[in-house]
Design an enzyme around this catalytic site. Structure first.
Site, mmCIF file in Angstrom:
data_model
loop_
_atom_site.group_PDB
_atom_site.id
_atom_site.type_symbol
_atom_site.label_atom_id
_atom_site.label_comp_id
_atom_site.label_asym_id
_atom_site.label_seq_id
_atom_site.Cartn_x
_atom_site.Cartn_y
_atom_site.Cartn_z
ATOM 1 N N PHE A 99 -0.443 1.933 12.799
ATOM 2 C CA PHE A 99 -0.932 0.901 13.655
ATOM 3 C C PHE A 99 -2.414 0.380 13.374
ATOM 4 O O PHE A 99 -3.333 1.176 13.130
ATOM 5 C CB PHE A 99 -1.022 1.132 15.508
ATOM 6 C CG PHE A 99 -1.692 0.386 16.010
ATOM 7 C CD1 PHE A 99 -0.887 -0.834 16.737
ATOM 8 C CD2 PHE A 99 -2.984 0.693 16.650
ATOM 9 C CE1 PHE A 99 -1.480 -1.763 17.605
ATOM 10 C CE2 PHE A 99 -3.546 -0.442 17.664
ATOM 11 C CZ PHE A 99 -2.603 -1.396 17.952
ATOM 12 N N ARG A 110 0.735 -1.096 0.128
ATOM 13 C CA ARG A 110 -0.162 -0.033 0.185
ATOM 14 C C ARG A 110 0.959 1.358 -0.075
ATOM 15 O O ARG A 110 2.043 0.969 0.186
ATOM 16 C CB ARG A 110 -0.990 0.072 1.058
ATOM 17 C CG ARG A 110 -0.111 0.260 2.607
ATOM 18 C CD ARG A 110 -1.204 0.561 3.855
ATOM 19 N NE ARG A 110 -0.124 0.592 4.918
ATOM 20 C CZ ARG A 110 0.640 1.504 5.433
ATOM 21 N NH1 ARG A 110 0.961 2.351 4.691
ATOM 22 N NH2 ARG A 110 1.113 1.076 6.668
ATOM 23 N N GLY A 111 0.321 2.494 -0.150
ATOM 24 C CA GLY A 111 0.940 3.839 -0.098
ATOM 25 C C GLY A 111 1.120 4.205 1.440
ATOM 26 O O GLY A 111 0.390 3.254 2.345
ATOM 27 N N GLY A 112 1.754 5.095 1.615
ATOM 28 C CA GLY A 112 1.754 5.421 3.025
ATOM 29 C C GLY A 112 2.997 4.831 3.877
ATOM 30 O O GLY A 112 3.852 4.110 3.295
ATOM 31 N N CYS A 133 2.450 7.279 10.552
ATOM 32 C CA CYS A 133 2.569 7.929 9.084
ATOM 33 C C CYS A 133 3.904 8.563 8.741
ATOM 34 O O CYS A 133 3.787 9.418 7.853
ATOM 35 C CB CYS A 133 1.538 8.543 8.803
ATOM 36 S SG CYS A 133 -0.237 7.678 8.973
ATOM 37 N N ILE A 179 4.591 3.884 8.231
ATOM 38 C CA ILE A 179 4.140 3.199 9.397
ATOM 39 C C ILE A 179 2.802 3.670 9.942
ATOM 40 O O ILE A 179 2.708 4.758 10.207
ATOM 41 C CB ILE A 179 5.402 2.879 10.433
ATOM 42 C CG1 ILE A 179 5.010 1.691 11.138
ATOM 43 C CG2 ILE A 179 5.698 4.209 11.172
ATOM 44 C CD1 ILE A 179 6.190 1.158 11.736
ATOM 45 N N ALA A 224 -8.448 3.280 7.965
ATOM 46 C CA ALA A 224 -8.540 2.599 9.324
ATOM 47 C C ALA A 224 -8.919 3.916 10.393
ATOM 48 O O ALA A 224 -8.415 5.063 10.217
ATOM 49 C CB ALA A 224 -7.075 1.994 9.869
#
Length: 301
Positions: free
Chosen positions: A145, A139-141, A238, A143, A222
């Site tokens: 949670f 996916r993009g982005g 992020c 780290i 999320a």
């Protein structure tokens, strides 16, 4: 949705906000190019949108959900592109449908494709010691949670059926979260250059990270409902220094409404309705829309 003042964020609303014209995803009155990200479609286009099936899977380990998405995307791409180009818009020729997959994950940190292999082994061990898995994805982005109390959505959509460019699809996900927050009286916005949905210039209520292959989407969003914020304090969410995550539960407590139910069970039907409103299509139980897709997902789990 440019930011001009921090007062635009996070306050309790006395009414559902009046969104700018770029929000009117469900208006059939305006003819516009998908490239301007209004999400508006003509009346004729709206009449052609497929019904999206939704399914709530409860708590699913992240790696299992990731594999499920990969296999579902592959099956959809194979089915769609096996058809002659002129027949790909004919929904009656397909067994698999668009799906809004909703679920929660056990505690896990995930990272985007730009950071593959960049986290040091010692840092990964530290995250594991917290009781969390660590997974690198496509996916993009950066780290983030995932864990209990967080409503995760993985739309699996063929964007050509919806007359949407990828950028406009992502905007639609952001607007869906904003609409959901508005139901609770919370004004949420986007910040140019910073992905996700924010309730203040420094507090993010929802993360976004998507992947699109041959116009078929995976990954998604999320939304922090009752998520324990301690997990976010272990990372730079992020990759954004000086910014943090916040939950709907915390926002309602801050505004003197601690008894407001912001559990995943309470938020889920609101988010589903918001998704349908923003994308201008019907959203119905997956087993009614496509028993084939429903069985395929159940077998993978």
């Amino acid at each position: 949705m440019a930011i001009t003042s921090s007062r635009k964020f996070g306050r309790i609303l006395s009414r559902v906000p009046s969104y700018p014209t770029t929000y009117r995803a469900y208006s059939a009155a305006t003819t516009t190019s998908t490239n301007d990200c209004t999400l508006s479609r003509t009346a004729e286009q709206l009449s052609q949108l497929p019904t999206i099936g939704y399914v709530y899977l409860g708590e699913v380990p992240y790696r299992k959900a990731l594999e499920m998405q990969k296999q579902l995307c592959r099956r959809r791409i194979d089915e769609i592109y096996a058809l002659p180009q002129a027949a790909r818009a004919d929904l009656s020729r397909r067994q698999f449908s668009d799906t809004l997959i909703l679920l929660q994950h056990p505690p896990v940190y995930t990272n985007g494709r730009r950071n593959h292999g960049k986290l040091q082994p010692g840092e990964i061990e530290r995250l594991h010691a917290l009781g969390c898995d660590y997974v690198e994805t496509n996916r993009g982005g950066e780290i983030t949670f995932h864990g209990p109390g967080q409503l995760v959505g993985y739309p699996n959509m063929y964007l050509k059926d919806h007359f949407l460019a990828t950028k406009c699809y992502v905007k639609g996900l952001e607007y869906t979260i904003a609409e959901t927050c508005a139901h609770f009286g919370i004004e949420a916005n986007t910040i140019p250059g910073f992905p996700g949905v924010w309730t203040s210039p420094t507090q993010k209520v929802a993360a976004l990270g998507t992947h699109v292959q041959r116009y078929v989407t995976s990954h998604g969003f999320a939304l922090n409902c009752t998520t324990d914020m301690k997990w976010f304090r272990e990372i730079i969410p992020c990759g954004l220094e000086g910014k943090t995550a916040i939950s709907l539960q915390t926002l309602m407590e801050q505004h003197g409404k601690p008894s407001c139910d912001t559990s995943v069970d309470a938020v889920l039907p609101i988010l589903r309705q918001s998704f349908a409103k923003v994308f201008g299509c019907n959203v119905k139980p997956l087993e009614d829309v496509s028993p084939t897709t429903f069985r395929f997902i159940q077998e993978l789990l």
